[in-house]
Each structure stands twice: as structure tokens, then as C-alpha cells.
Design a protein around this motif. Sequence first.
Motif, PDB file in Angstrom:
ATOM      1  N   GLU A   1       0.836  -1.196   0.000  1.00 32.94           N
ATOM      2  CA  GLU A   1       0.000   0.000   0.000  1.00 32.94           C
ATOM      3  C   GLU A   1       0.872   1.248   0.000  1.00 32.94           C
ATOM      4  N   SER A   2       0.426   2.259  -0.734  1.00 34.45           N
ATOM      5  CA  SER A   2       1.098   3.554  -0.639  1.00 34.45           C
ATOM      6  C   SER A   2       0.876   4.110   0.763  1.00 34.45           C
ATOM      7  N   MET A   3       1.879   4.779   1.313  1.00 41.90           N
ATOM      8  CA  MET A   3       1.754   5.320   2.668  1.00 41.90           C
ATOM      9  C   MET A   3       2.623   6.563   2.810  1.00 41.90           C
ATOM     10  N   GLU A   4       2.048   7.572   3.424  1.00 37.08           N
ATOM     11  CA  GLU A   4       2.800   8.777   3.762  1.00 37.08           C
ATOM     12  C   GLU A   4       2.626   9.064   5.243  1.00 37.08           C
ATOM     13  N   HIS A   5       3.651   9.690   5.795  1.00 38.45           N
ATOM     14  CA  HIS A   5       3.597  10.089   7.202  1.00 38.45           C
ATOM     15  C   HIS A   5       3.983  11.557   7.282  1.00 38.45           C
ATOM     16  N   SER A   6       3.113  12.361   7.861  1.00 41.31           N
ATOM     17  CA  SER A   6       3.350  13.799   7.867  1.00 41.31           C
ATOM     18  C   SER A   6       2.964  14.401   9.217  1.00 41.31           C
ATOM     19  N   TYR A   7       3.351  15.658   9.413  1.00 44.45           N
ATOM     20  CA  TYR A   7       2.993  16.421  10.605  1.00 44.45           C
ATOM     21  C   TYR A   7       2.359  17.740  10.176  1.00 44.45           C
ATOM     22  N   SER A   8       1.489  18.247  11.037  1.00 45.14           N
ATOM     23  CA  SER A   8       0.906  19.565  10.796  1.00 45.14           C
ATOM     24  C   SER A   8       0.506  20.158  12.141  1.00 45.14           C
ATOM     25  N   TYR A   9       0.038  21.385  12.119  1.00 47.93           N
ATOM     26  CA  TYR A   9      -0.482  21.961  13.358  1.00 47.93           C
ATOM     27  C   TYR A   9      -1.736  22.766  13.068  1.00 47.93           C
ATOM     28  N   TYR A  10      -2.604  22.792  14.063  1.00 48.02           N
ATOM     29  CA  TYR A  10      -3.758  23.679  14.056  1.00 48.02           C
ATOM     30  C   TYR A  10      -3.405  24.909  14.882  1.00 48.02           C
ATOM     31  N   SER A  11      -3.708  26.061  14.340  1.00 49.04           N
ATOM     32  CA  SER A  11      -3.532  27.270  15.142  1.00 49.04           C
ATOM     33  C   SER A  11      -4.730  27.404  16.066  1.00 49.04           C
ATOM     34  N   GLY A  12      -4.452  27.583  17.336  1.00 48.78           N
ATOM     35  CA  GLY A  12      -5.517  27.671  18.319  1.00 48.78           C
ATOM     36  C   GLY A  12      -6.296  28.967  18.186  1.00 48.78           C
ATOM     37  N   HIS A  13      -7.607  28.869  18.158  1.00 48.55           N
ATOM     38  CA  HIS A  13      -8.459  30.045  18.054  1.00 48.55           C
ATOM     39  C   HIS A  13      -8.258  30.916  19.280  1.00 48.55           C
ATOM     40  N   ASN A  14      -8.091  32.203  19.076  1.00 51.10           N
ATOM     41  CA  ASN A  14      -7.884  33.103  20.212  1.00 51.10           C
ATOM     42  C   ASN A  14      -9.040  34.072  20.415  1.00 51.10           C
ATOM     43  N   ASN A  15     -10.158  33.764  19.779  1.00 50.28           N
ATOM     44  CA  ASN A  15     -11.341  34.611  19.926  1.00 50.28           C
ATOM     45  C   ASN A  15     -11.809  34.596  21.371  1.00 50.28           C
ATOM     46  N   THR A  16     -12.034  35.774  21.925  1.00 49.76           N
ATOM     47  CA  THR A  16     -12.468  35.835  23.325  1.00 49.76           C
ATOM     48  C   THR A  16     -13.837  35.205  23.515  1.00 49.76           C
ATOM     49  N   ASN A  17     -14.595  35.063  22.436  1.00 52.73           N
ATOM     50  CA  ASN A  17     -15.896  34.392  22.526  1.00 52.73           C
ATOM     51  C   ASN A  17     -15.717  32.908  22.803  1.00 52.73           C
ATOM     52  N   GLN A  18     -14.725  32.297  22.166  1.00 58.51           N
ATOM     53  CA  GLN A  18     -14.381  30.905  22.459  1.00 58.51           C
ATOM     54  C   GLN A  18     -13.002  30.581  21.917  1.00 58.51           C
ATOM     55  N   ALA A  19     -12.038  30.500  22.819  1.00 63.35           N
ATOM     56  CA  ALA A  19     -10.673  30.165  22.439  1.00 63.35           C
ATOM     57  C   ALA A  19     -10.450  28.665  22.568  1.00 63.35           C
ATOM     58  N   SER A  20      -9.385  28.208  21.939  1.00 62.35           N
ATOM     59  CA  SER A  20      -8.910  26.846  22.144  1.00 62.35           C
ATOM     60  C   SER A  20      -8.133  26.832  23.455  1.00 62.35           C
ATOM     61  N   GLY A  21      -8.389  25.821  24.302  1.00 59.11           N
ATOM     62  CA  GLY A  21      -7.737  25.784  25.606  1.00 59.11           C
ATOM     63  C   GLY A  21      -7.642  24.379  26.147  1.00 59.11           C
ATOM     64  N   ALA A  22      -7.476  24.270  27.464  1.00 59.10           N
ATOM     65  CA  ALA A  22      -7.269  22.960  28.095  1.00 59.10           C
ATOM     66  C   ALA A  22      -8.379  21.982  27.756  1.00 59.10           C
ATOM     67  N   TYR A  23      -9.619  22.461  27.730  1.00 62.20           N
ATOM     68  CA  TYR A  23     -10.770  21.611  27.418  1.00 62.20           C
ATOM     69  C   TYR A  23     -11.107  21.633  25.932  1.00 62.20           C
ATOM     70  N   ILE A  24     -11.162  22.836  25.386  1.00 66.77           N
ATOM     71  CA  ILE A  24     -11.768  23.054  24.074  1.00 66.77           C
ATOM     72  C   ILE A  24     -10.731  22.995  22.962  1.00 66.77           C
ATOM     73  N   PHE A  25     -11.090  22.307  21.889  1.00 70.03           N
ATOM     74  CA  PHE A  25     -10.310  22.305  20.651  1.00 70.03           C
ATOM     75  C   PHE A  25     -11.089  23.122  19.638  1.00 70.03           C
ATOM     76  N   ARG A  26     -10.557  24.291  19.315  1.00 69.24           N
ATOM     77  CA  ARG A  26     -11.193  25.128  18.303  1.00 69.24           C
ATOM     78  C   ARG A  26     -10.119  25.696  17.382  1.00 69.24           C
ATOM     79  N   PRO A  27      -9.823  24.980  16.308  1.00 70.51           N
ATOM     80  CA  PRO A  27      -8.769  25.441  15.408  1.00 70.51           C
ATOM     81  C   PRO A  27      -9.241  26.590  14.527  1.00 70.51           C
ATOM     82  N   SER A  28      -8.319  27.496  14.242  1.00 71.38           N
ATOM     83  CA  SER A  28      -8.647  28.582  13.314  1.00 71.38           C
ATOM     84  C   SER A  28      -7.974  28.388  11.968  1.00 71.38           C
ATOM     85  N   GLY A  29      -7.165  27.344  11.840  1.00 71.15           N
ATOM     86  CA  GLY A  29      -6.527  27.030  10.566  1.00 71.15           C
ATOM     87  C   GLY A  29      -5.618  25.845  10.752  1.00 71.15           C
ATOM     88  N   THR A  30      -5.266  25.190   9.647  1.00 69.04           N
ATOM     89  CA  THR A  30      -4.345  24.051   9.711  1.00 69.04           C
ATOM     90  C   THR A  30      -3.181  24.299   8.768  1.00 69.04           C
TER      91      THR A  30
END
Length: 1015
Positions: free
Chosen positions: A630-659
Motif C-alpha cells: 500500500e502507498s503510505m505517507e507520514h506527515s505532521y501539521s499543526y492547528y492554530s488555536g483560536h484566540n477569539n475571546t468568545n471561544q478560544a482553544s484551551g485545556a478543554y476546548i479544541f477550536r482550530p482557526s486554521g491548519t
Amino acid sequence: MKQLLLTLIVITIISSCFVLVKCKYMIYDTAPRIEPDKINVHLVPHSHDDVGWLKTVDQYYAGANNSIRGACVQNVLDSVISALIDDKNRKFIYVEIAFFERWWNQQSEVLKEKVKELVNTGQLEFINGGMCMHDEATPHYIDLIDQTTLGHMFILREFGQKPRVGWQIDPFGHSAVQAYLLGAEVGFDSLYFARMDYQDREKRKNEKTLEFIWEGSKSLGSSSQIFTGIFPRHYDPPDGFTFEINDVSDPIQDDELLFDYNVQERVNDFVEAAMAQVNVTRTNHIMWAMGTDFRYQYAVSWFRQMDKFIHYVNLDGRVNALYSTPSIYTDAKNAANETWPLKTDDFFPYADKANTYWTGYFTSRPTFKGYVRSMSSYYLAARQLEFYIGRNGSGPNTDALANALAIAQHHDAVSGTQRQHVAADYALRISKGYAEAEKIVASSLAFLTTSGSSDNYEKTAGMLQQCPLLNISYCPPSEAVLAEGKSLVVVVYNSLGWKRDEVVRIPVSTNELIVLDSGGKEIKSQLLPIFNASLNTRNYHVKAYLGKSPSSTPQYWLGFTVSVPPLGFSTYIISKAKHTDRCSTMSTVWTSDSTGDETVVVGGGNLKLHYATDEGKLTRYINNRNLVEESMEHSYSYYSGHNNTNQASGAYIFRPSGTFPIKSEGQKAFTIIRGPLMDEVHQPVNSWINQVTRVYKDKEHAEVEFTVGPIPVDDGIGKEITTQITTGFKTNKTFYTDSNGRDFIKRVLDYRTDWDLKVNEPVAGNYYPINLGAYVEDGSKELSVLVDRAVGGSSLVDGQIELMLHRRLLFDDGKGVGEVLNETICVVDDCMGLVVQGKFYIRIDPIGDGAKWRRTFGQEIYSPLLLAFAEQDGNDWTNSHVSSFSMIDESYSLPNNTAIITLQELESGKVLLRLAHLYEVGEDKDYSVMANVELKKLFPNRKISKVTEMNLSGNQERDEMEKKRLAWKVKDPSEGKIVRGGVVDSEKLVVELGPMEIRTFFIDLVNIRMFGSEQ
């Protein structure tokens, strides 16, 4: 003057009223009664006491550090007990036994007798009954069982009581394992919780399905069912009915002399709130959770108001109010003869509003999650060894580690959602527990290797060393340069019930070494260089953990294959090679220059991994044995954590603003190390991500060891690091993740089984907790990825599995912890972002064959081989010690589909044995069948005098539990034969296990002989 005269007249009139209309002592009628023709409002007084969160366990108990929060559990219990003694009609439930046990041990015998009477009469009822209210996403099922057992044993020992109800009101999503294993199999009649997805809650309220029958296991079918109730709102009372001091709810003012007399007004409020709740549930019974976090510090303020409400509401007559408990409420629901809807699978992921998915904590604090997991497996092994030599009543034991791991399962502990100083406190407790358990392991291995000989035992116990920092290449006994005539003894212990052949790796300082097995035969070994990146990580972290720099620097990893019997050990000797000996094989090292476009193949056995030298990446996976390619690739990326004061990404919440993909910095060079036991591919992804992909010659999976961190945040952006394993599979948006390391549950992208999902977070809303692994399949093959700790993950793209490995964020998510998830590690005043090192494992199989690897190797990941080291002079160890040993019959091994998950001597002298079937119904054509375990061969040197089957937590006999189980009418019940093991014959002593069954036994043993001496 007129104004003064008027004031005097008013004062005189009021004074006369107080003389003429005397206040009198009021007796409130709070006698509990259920009215069959009325709405019955069950008032359940409770306090939700987190076993650590914003403050440490000790601080919460004693009321210390109140600048963070004014919370004192000791005050809660003192105050509640006093209020219950004052009035026999009042009731209270308590959950967190870690707190209650501490409080109990501080009380006088006189008060203890009064509390026992409260428990016996049902005024005080233990609900859930574990040491903590555990998380349901990130713990392993063995840890859930252990912490629940610890609490249930305390309750049984001190009060003779058995909790009937599960009360998981605060965890952030709910697992199928909780429903059937920590619910039905414990003997609970019901389970209640508060948190659930906001879309699901609205639908259930409209359809009156907040209460239902939950069938958590497809393998155990209807026998796994439990009545489950979800609160219409949170785990607090309706608005206007909280009565802690300084709460804003209006109290009932029933003295007619008061200007604000409001009895009828408050009764109307009560009836209105009750009728609103009746409209979203079934039957004429509703429950109000009368309390919330750390309430009842002045309990009479609550009970005084509830006394009044019960009295006046019942006088009013429109509804009936009563002091109650979840057990009373459950019995009332059961007696209603209602037919309830059926629920399967689980309640992940959880969102409490749009854009607010509680899926970040699946990965938060990954090093702590890894530490808990590794110590869990160590505790399992330590208990086995402690059992075999006999529990020591006065010396070191495993109790401290048991207690530390128990509270670490709390839903703000292993979840990673506590404050930093609390995380450090949990880790310190585990560390202290480990230090004591380490003594047990050393003394047990010393006893076993010396055949119990008192002459050698104490000397050997003092010699044996272990290496808790081996994961960062630090192991002083193996790094020491051997003096002339000296050699290194390695004792390898296997806590699993089957023989294991694995490669062990230890750091060493010289290359002229030879490895001998327990029979004195030279075995293959391989030396691999330790690179600067690993040494830098090692040196920094050793100084951070131990306060001093390492005294030596290892040059190589020494790898050698060990063969270890089930529940036993083998011994290996490492010594300097003489000129006539063959040395360990030095690995060859090849580094790509990234200028060519050739393909290099890695792997000396059946598994071959292809790498493209020009791009420096994995391209193909081939297994020559089963012809999978099988073809296979292995890669890494990151999500930028949302910093909106309405709902940020934090210890509990995962809210990405981009990948954003993480690409190699500079040249895409990589290094390949080859040898007779394994090949390695070393790839520096960038300045803060390194990985080693390892292929063992005799294994058919790839092992990926990653080092991530410090995550850079100087750009002002928090980052959540992920890795992707990508194939060409067509998986139709479908993937599978485990439930607490046990059952696998089908997931479909952007889909929920219970409602039509409105997608507002396409990434976070498709993340699930992973404790064992995840897999995807197409028509002919399946890709499996297994993990070494709890992580979050998904399959956002067909044929791909994504894991989140690390998180570093710059904003609090507003969910209560009040602290940014920005972990650092410090050496004196030099601090940097946290570095995470861990492993995951990859394999592709023909369709239907992957379960064998997932289940077998999954157990081996959870229970790694335990190593202990000693130095011998000449052949003194070899000549005076047992070199190999197994606790079980030498001709026996557990069936491949079963595991021993608990083997422990209790304080009573009885042996607690738990056996687990590892496969689900239909999961594997060979192993999803009845398994048989022969108890006589598990205990070959001892006579079994009695075998008693218990419920999962060991607080009642299984037969007793089954006789008391409530029967429920279910709409559209599941069909299918349930396969469970039968009664254990007292002569044959063979235990049968059906798929996914865990059976718990108390065993009475009569020792015959152990190593030739009476025991």
C-alpha cells in the motif's frame, strides 16, 4: 418634629406587634412519601467535590489556598453530618471516597457510630463510590476498575454497603465502557450524568428521551444494559433554588411578622419549575440535584430551605416534594412500568454550544497522560510480584501507588484540565507511590531469583536497580563502564499471561559487549548510536527531574532479543567481550544527501518500508508474508488555536482557526541505521520535531518514536500538533476508535447516530478519544494505529488516521480552569516549553486480520517488559540465583484471547483475580470465541480451597448482584445470543470467558510449597 413623632409611633406599633403576635418554633413536615397521583419532585442534596482541579487534593480538603476558591471539603462533611443527625428525614449523597476516607479516619469512635447509623438508615448514601468521579475519555479501563474497586472496598469494609447508582455528573462526554463495565458489571441499577451535546439534549428534551436504557456493549448485549438519566440542565437545581450562604436565591420567609413574607410566591416558583421539567421527561417522577461544586459548607442553609419547601409545597398539594436519593428515584422509575428507548455506542464528542467542542482535553498534558499510563502498568506488575511473595503488613507495599493512581483518574486529572500546580501535585503523589512500589518489585525479584534463600535475599534486594527514566536514555546501572571481571545482570519480568519474544534496548557506554541468555548462550545483539538530539533531551530533562546532571554519557543503545515466560522473568548477562568473543553487531549508518531520486528500503524481515531520498519521506508499505502492499505517507501539521475571546482553544476546548503542514527546514536529509535486529530511520522534521521510525526484523509493524517540543509560540499563536498516516484506502468517511482501551466503536465523519448533526466545527467535532488505537478499512485491507497513552484523533480524510500529539496554547478557554495550557519545564530559572516523547505503532493487514495485532500487541504496549539491573563479580550471580521463573505452570500459557488484568493479595489474605476476554463478538474469526482458563495451572504450587465469583469491583458475589438486578421494559430491544462463561466447577476449576467478558474472583489459597520451604 412631625417626622420624628411619626417615626416613634411606627416603632411603638411594630414593638406592640412583636409583643402581641409571638414568633413560635415551627415543625416542618418532611416525612418522605411518594404520591402516585401527583408529580413527585425528588430533592437530592449533594456536593460535587473535585478531587483536585483549581487547588490540590489537600488544599480542597483542608480549605487551604482559598484565594483561588473558598472550598473546604472537611467543612462540607462536618456540616452535613451534623445536619443529618438533627433531622432523620434529611438525606444526602456522597461520591468522592478519597475525601470521605480521609475525613472518616479523623473522626472519633462515637461519631463514627452515628455516621454508620446514618448510612444504615439511608440518610447518607454513597453513590458511585470510587475514590474519585473519574474521567471517561482518557483513562484506561484497568485504571477505571482499580479506582472504583478501591472506593467500593472501603465502603464495604467500614459500612457493609454496596453503592447502587453511578453518578458521573461532570465528565465531559460519556463512554460505552462506563455504561456497561463501570455500570452494569459493577452492579449499579442506574447511571446519571449532566453533560451532553447541546444538539442532542434539545432533541431528547423534545422527545422525552433524556432517560433511556443504555446498552454499552454489543458483545454482552442486553446483559450490559443500564437505566440512564441525563439532567435537563446542569447538575445544579433549577434557577432560584440554590441556598449556599451568599447565593442570590430568595429563601422562603414564612414568619408573618416579616415584611417579605413569600411562602405562596416561592411555592408557585417551585411548582412552575417542576412542571417545566415534567414536560421533558417520562412518568410522574423528576429529580432535582440540590447542590453543585463544593456546596453545603454550611449545610443548614440548604436543609432549612428544603425543609420549608417540602412542607409548604406538600401543603399546597399541586405537586409532591420529598428528600430523596438517586436510588429511591431509580426504584420509582422502575416501578412505573414504563417502556424506555434504547441507546447504544457512546456520548462523544461533547459540545455545550456551537464552536465549543470539548475534544482538546483528549490530548492536553500529554506527558502526564503518559506518566499515568506507564505507572498503571507498573502497578499491575508490582501487585503480581507482591502477591507471589506475600503482602507485607508493615513494610513497603503498593497502597500509596494505588491511591495516587486512583485520584489521577479524576475528570480534572488525567484529562489534563487541572491547573499547573495541581498537575505537579498529582505527579508527585504518583512518584512517591512508585518509590514505594519499586521497593516491592526489587524485593520480590530478589526473593524469586534467590529461591527465597535468606542468605542472598537481602543482599540481592539491595543490588537490584530500576530505571524509571529509561525512556530518555538515562539508566545509570547500564551506562556504568564494567570493571574487569564484572558484568551486568538484567532481569526481565513479563506481567502478561503469554510468552514474549521482544527486543530490549538499554543505553551503554562501550561497544565491546557480549550478551548471554539465562542458559549461558550468546544471543544476537546490536549497537545503535545515540545522536546528539537524544543526548541533549536526556541531559536537560535529567537535570530538571533529579536536580543534577548525569555523571556519564552513553554512546550507544544496546539492543538484544529476550524471551520471557508468562508471569515470570528471564535473566541476561552483559559483559565485556574478550578478544576471542564475537562482539555485539555495530549498526551501519547511512545518511541521504537529498540530491538523488532513488528509493531506499528499510526493514530486514517481512515488513519493508520504502523511502524517497529526494523528498525524505515514506512512500510505500509492503509485507512480504501476507502480500499486503500500500502507498503510505507520514506527515505532521499543526492547528492554530483560536484566540477569539468568545471561544478560544484551551485545556478543554479544541477550536482550530486554521491548519498548516509542517515542512522540513532546510535539506530533507535522513539517516538510516541497519542491523540484525532492527532498522531505524532518523528524521529531523524541523528544529522542534524529531522522529525515529523503527522496524524490527521479527515484527510486522512500524514503531514511530516522536519528540515534539518546545512548540514555538513567539509568533503569538498557540499550536496543536498532529501527525497523519495516509494511505490510498477508500474508507467512506468511516473509522473506528476504542472505548477506554476496550470495545471499538464505529465513527462516521459529520454524523451522529442519535440526531441529525449540524456541523459547525468540521475538525473538532470529528475528534474522538483514543486510548488503545484507531483503524480504518476498505474492502480488502485495514490500517491500524496504536498509541502509548490517551490522545485525540480522527480520520478527516479517507484512508488517513490523524493523532494529536501535543498542545501549547496562549488563551484560556473560559471553562473554569482559569489558566492557559502553556506547559514548561525548568532547570533552575531556565524554562522552556514542554517536550513530549512518545510512540505510536502502524500496521496494515488483510481485512479481518487486524484485530489479532491490535488486541495482542495492544496488551504488550500497556504492559511493557519490566527491567531490573544488578552487577555481578565473576559468575557469583549466575551460580547463586535462579535465572528463569514463571508463576504459572511451566507447560501453560493463557489463551491468546485472554489477559490477567488483576492479580493481587488483599488485606484479608484472599487473592483478587480478574480475567479479561480481549475480543468482541465477530471481531476475529479465531479468537472471538469462548476462552478457557485453568486456575490450577495459574497457581501450580498452591492448593485452591475456594473460588468465589464477584462483581467487577469485588464488593458482592456475582449471584447476589444478578438476583438484585432491576428489570426494565425496552423499546426495540436488541436481539442476538449472549455468550457468557458458566459457573466454575469446584473440581475442574476452569473459568470460561465469552467475548468482551471480564470475570472477577476471590480465591482462597492454601500454600503447599514454594521453593522447597513451607509458606
